[in-house]
Design a protein around this motif. Structure first.
Motif, PDB file in Angstrom:
ATOM      1  N   ASP A  28      -7.895   2.298   0.702  1.00 31.56           N
ATOM      2  CA  ASP A  28      -7.034   3.637   0.763  1.00 31.56           C
ATOM      3  C   ASP A  28      -6.532   3.761  -0.570  1.00 31.56           C
ATOM      4  O   ASP A  28      -6.294   4.669  -1.038  1.00 31.56           O
ATOM      5  N   LYS A  68       0.961  -1.157  -0.136  1.00 35.36           N
ATOM      6  CA  LYS A  68      -0.052  -0.103  -0.113  1.00 35.36           C
ATOM      7  C   LYS A  68       0.890   1.179   0.096  1.00 35.36           C
ATOM      8  O   LYS A  68       0.602   2.273  -0.739  1.00 35.36           O
ATOM      9  N   GLU A 120     -10.698   7.070   4.748  1.00 32.12           N
ATOM     10  CA  GLU A 120     -10.021   7.154   6.009  1.00 32.12           C
ATOM     11  C   GLU A 120      -8.349   7.187   5.830  1.00 32.12           C
ATOM     12  O   GLU A 120      -7.725   6.688   6.813  1.00 32.12           O
ATOM     13  N   SER A 121      -8.083   7.254   4.820  1.00 24.87           N
ATOM     14  CA  SER A 121      -6.639   7.197   4.436  1.00 24.87           C
ATOM     15  C   SER A 121      -5.812   8.515   4.558  1.00 24.87           C
ATOM     16  O   SER A 121      -5.735   9.327   3.859  1.00 24.87           O
ATOM     17  N   GLY A 122      -4.725   8.346   5.772  1.00 22.37           N
ATOM     18  CA  GLY A 122      -4.118   9.293   6.090  1.00 22.37           C
ATOM     19  C   GLY A 122      -3.050   9.555   5.317  1.00 22.37           C
ATOM     20  O   GLY A 122      -2.740  10.651   4.777  1.00 22.37           O
ATOM     21  N   THR A 123      -2.613   8.500   4.669  1.00 21.14           N
ATOM     22  CA  THR A 123      -1.584   8.820   3.565  1.00 21.14           C
ATOM     23  C   THR A 123      -2.059   9.578   2.370  1.00 21.14           C
ATOM     24  O   THR A 123      -1.590  10.534   1.796  1.00 21.14           O
ATOM     25  N   GLN A 182       4.278  10.994   7.336  1.00 15.43           N
ATOM     26  CA  GLN A 182       3.667  11.273   5.935  1.00 15.43           C
ATOM     27  C   GLN A 182       3.822  12.606   5.659  1.00 15.43           C
ATOM     28  O   GLN A 182       3.623  13.165   4.632  1.00 15.43           O
ATOM     29  N   HIS A 225      -8.574  -1.795  10.629  1.00 11.01           N
ATOM     30  CA  HIS A 225      -8.222  -3.096   9.972  1.00 11.01           C
ATOM     31  C   HIS A 225      -6.941  -3.772  10.864  1.00 11.01           C
ATOM     32  O   HIS A 225      -6.882  -4.977  10.828  1.00 11.01           O
ATOM     33  N   ARG A 226      -5.902  -3.052  11.084  1.00  9.66           N
ATOM     34  CA  ARG A 226      -4.659  -3.975  11.724  1.00  9.66           C
ATOM     35  C   ARG A 226      -5.154  -4.718  13.227  1.00  9.66           C
ATOM     36  O   ARG A 226      -4.726  -5.382  13.313  1.00  9.66           O
ATOM     37  N   ASP A 252       3.212  -0.077  12.053  1.00  7.97           N
ATOM     38  CA  ASP A 252       2.041  -0.986  11.565  1.00  7.97           C
ATOM     39  C   ASP A 252       2.282  -2.597  12.040  1.00  7.97           C
ATOM     40  O   ASP A 252       1.289  -3.350  11.797  1.00  7.97           O
ATOM     41  N   ARG A 270      -7.164  12.812  13.292  1.00  6.19           N
ATOM     42  CA  ARG A 270      -5.661  12.390  13.285  1.00  6.19           C
ATOM     43  C   ARG A 270      -5.001  13.664  13.004  1.00  6.19           C
ATOM     44  O   ARG A 270      -5.369  14.548  12.401  1.00  6.19           O
ATOM     45  N   LYS A 288      -3.521   6.503  14.858  1.00  8.17           N
ATOM     46  CA  LYS A 288      -3.877   5.698  13.583  1.00  8.17           C
ATOM     47  C   LYS A 288      -5.148   5.631  13.455  1.00  8.17           C
ATOM     48  O   LYS A 288      -5.930   6.638  14.109  1.00  8.17           O
ATOM     49  N   GLU A 289      -5.672   4.589  12.939  1.00  2.00           N
ATOM     50  CA  GLU A 289      -7.170   4.360  12.702  1.00  2.00           C
ATOM     51  C   GLU A 289      -8.015   4.063  13.891  1.00  2.00           C
ATOM     52  O   GLU A 289      -9.147   4.425  13.912  1.00  2.00           O
ATOM     53  N   LYS A 310      -9.905  -1.478   4.309  1.00  3.87           N
ATOM     54  CA  LYS A 310      -8.782  -0.391   4.175  1.00  3.87           C
ATOM     55  C   LYS A 310      -7.568  -0.885   3.528  1.00  3.87           C
ATOM     56  O   LYS A 310      -6.933   0.062   2.875  1.00  3.87           O
ATOM     57  N   ARG A 345      -4.368   2.590  18.792  1.00  3.48           N
ATOM     58  CA  ARG A 345      -4.002   1.327  18.730  1.00  3.48           C
ATOM     59  C   ARG A 345      -3.116   0.913  20.142  1.00  3.48           C
ATOM     60  O   ARG A 345      -3.012  -0.387  20.275  1.00  3.48           O
TER      61      ARG A 345
HETATM   62  C1  PEP Z   1      -2.145   4.058   9.328  1.00  2.00           C
HETATM   63  C2  PEP Z   1      -2.263   3.466   8.309  1.00  2.00           C
HETATM   64  O1  PEP Z   1      -2.514   4.075   7.272  1.00  2.00           O
HETATM   65  P1  PEP Z   1      -2.868   5.660   6.974  1.00  2.00           P
HETATM   66  O2  PEP Z   1      -1.948   6.510   8.034  1.00  2.00           O
HETATM   67  O3  PEP Z   1      -2.430   5.718   5.529  1.00  2.00           O
HETATM   68  O4  PEP Z   1      -4.505   5.958   6.866  1.00  2.00           O
HETATM   69  C3  PEP Z   1      -2.249   1.814   8.019  1.00  2.00           C
HETATM   70  O5  PEP Z   1      -2.398   1.613   7.001  1.00  2.00           O
HETATM   71  O6  PEP Z   1      -2.214   1.080   9.315  1.00  2.00           O
END
Ligand code: PEP
Ligand code: S3P
Length: 418
Positions: free
Chosen positions: A47, A20, A89-92, A162, A375-376, A303, A119, A330-331, A402, A334
């Motif tokens: 994502d 990803k 929901e994609s931070g990247t 990021q 997801h993780r 991750d 975030r 993170k999402e 995700k 965690r």
């Molecule tokens: C934190 C993650 O992605 P992102 O920061 O892109 O949302 C992830 O995939 O665990």
């Protein structure tokens, strides 16, 4: 959807999706080039689809989509008027596209879902605003306009890599020279190395000093075509951890070694814990040994930590995950989430400041696992089920979309071996 997992160790063979992190970067570099690039990325996740949708909204085109392969036709000028950018929901996606929208001088609305609006973003927003952009939050949306200007940029290194990757990808496209100085040492540093790798492959030059970059302007991307995205080590992690619980083991294919992905350190960590690891150019196989506790710095590999914790939960002794504060951003949170999830299944974990302490027990019992839509954490519950005596009910298990839409199908194909 809730999903009930049978307890017990699994064995089998899995091919993981394309990385990803690498794919996000390649998609951006391709969309900003001059000629179309053919891309192959196994198992496109939500994502990555978010990034592709945003790039299309900015004027790039996805053509000849066949299975995992498509051609990305670069954008020329972005469409006039307000452009909607569905980041999901994609931070990247959000953190990489914010500066790029400023380079293009587009007027855009970044749409954020789930936990993304909460975030961290402030240090990046402050630098973008200081260099010509206007950014206004309204509800979960961010309204953005203005032209980014070249100049001297400053960012902390310890909040999210990021921010740094986003600026490194965008600043070379500005007409003048820029610098980027980090005011604290970077965490998640391997992800910045991945960014530098794609910049190099795209023919973009920058000079790295100690905690600073010199970035010549007036550059453009020229990514060679075709590109095949290497396998995702973060997606492989739950399966490799499951392999460490049974002598029949698990084999994962589609990975590349050596890889700049930080999470490719996992085989070495599993060996240190006592698992038996075999690598070949085509595959990695992990089998059980006598598992012992480990101490790990979460900084470069955030991750990897959740699935690794599931293994530590049944390894002999006290494991320590240090420097894990950023797992809270993170999402889900965690740090708290992984402790509560595994404790709910019979583990013994405590959050100790920015660290996790994991006191290994012989077996987990099972029960209900709430991954908090992360997801993780859902995949961590799947690792835990392999070490449980009773079934595990995973709430909202579809959140794996995700990063790994085929996760449950791949997991279901393994056989339970007692
Ligand atoms: C934190 C993650 O992605 P992102 O920061 O892109 O949302 C992830 O995939 O665990
Ligand atoms: O650049 C990337 O591809 C990523 C960087 C990491 O985030 P941080 O830099 O915020 O730790 C990682 O957790 C995320 O899943 C992907």
């Amino acid at each position: 959807m809730n999903r009930v997992l049978s307890p017990g160790p699994r064995t089998g063979r899995v091919t993981v999706p394309g990385s990803k992190s690498r794919a996000h970067r390649l998609f951006l570099a391709a969309a900003l080039g001059r000629t179309p690039v053919q891309l192959t990325c196994r198992g496109l996740s939500d994502d990555l689809l978010a990034t592709l949708s945003c790039l299309e909204a900015l004027g790039a085109q996805v053509e000849n989509l066949k299975g995992d392969r498509f051609t990305l036709v670069p954008l020329s000028a972005p469409p006039a008027g307000e452009i909607l950018l569905p980041c999901g929901e994609s931070g990247t996606t959000l953190r990489f596209l914010l500066p790029l929208v400023g380079v293009l001088g587009a007027e855009a609305v970044f749409q954020r879902r789930g936990r993304l609006p909460r975030r961290p973003l402030e240090p990046l927003l402050a630098e973008l605003t200081r260099h010509g952009m206007t950014i206004r939050a309204q509800g979960d949306d961010l309204f953005v306009r203005g032209h980014l200007t070249p100049g001297d940029y400053t960012l902390p290194g310890h909040i999210s890599s990021q921010f740094i990757s986003g600026l490194l990808l965008a600043l070379p496209l500005l007409p003048g020279h820029s610098t980027l100085t980090l005011t604290s040492p970077p965490q998640s540093a391997p992800y910045i190395a991945l960014t530098e790798q794609v910049l190099r492959q795209g023919g973009v030059k920058l000079r790295r000093g100690e905690n600073a970059y010199a970035i010549p302007g007036g550059q453009g991307y020229a990514l060679p075509s075709p590109q095949v995205v290497e396998g995702d080590w973060s997606a492989a992690a739950p399966f490799l951890c499951i392999g460490a619980l049974r002598s029949a083991g698990v084999t994962v294919t589609g990975l590349t070694l050596p890889s700049l992905q930080g999470d490719s350190v996992l085989p070495a960590l599993l060996e240190k814990m006592g698992a038996v690891v075999e690598t070949s150019p085509q595959s990695v196989t992990v089998r059980a040994g006598t598992l012992r506790a480990i101490t790990v710095d979460a900084g470069p590999i955030p991750d990897l930590i959740p699935p690794l914790c599931a293994l530590c939960a049944v390894a002999r002794g006290e494991s320590r995950i240090r420097n894990a504060r950023r797992l809270r951003d993170k999402e889900s949170d965690r740090l708290q989430g992984v402790a509560e999830l595994l404790n709910g299944l019979g583990g013994k974990l405590t959050v100790d400041g920015d660290d996790l302490r994991i006191f290994g027990v012989p077996r987990l019992q099972g029960g209900t696992a709430d991954p908090r839509s992360d997801h993780r954490l859902a995949m961590t519950a799947a690792v835990a089920a392999s070490a449980c005596t009773g079934p595990v009910t995973v709430l909202d298990s579809d959140c794996v979309q995700k990063s790994y839409p085929a996760f449950w199908a791949d997991y279901g194909q393994m056989t339970i071996s007692r």
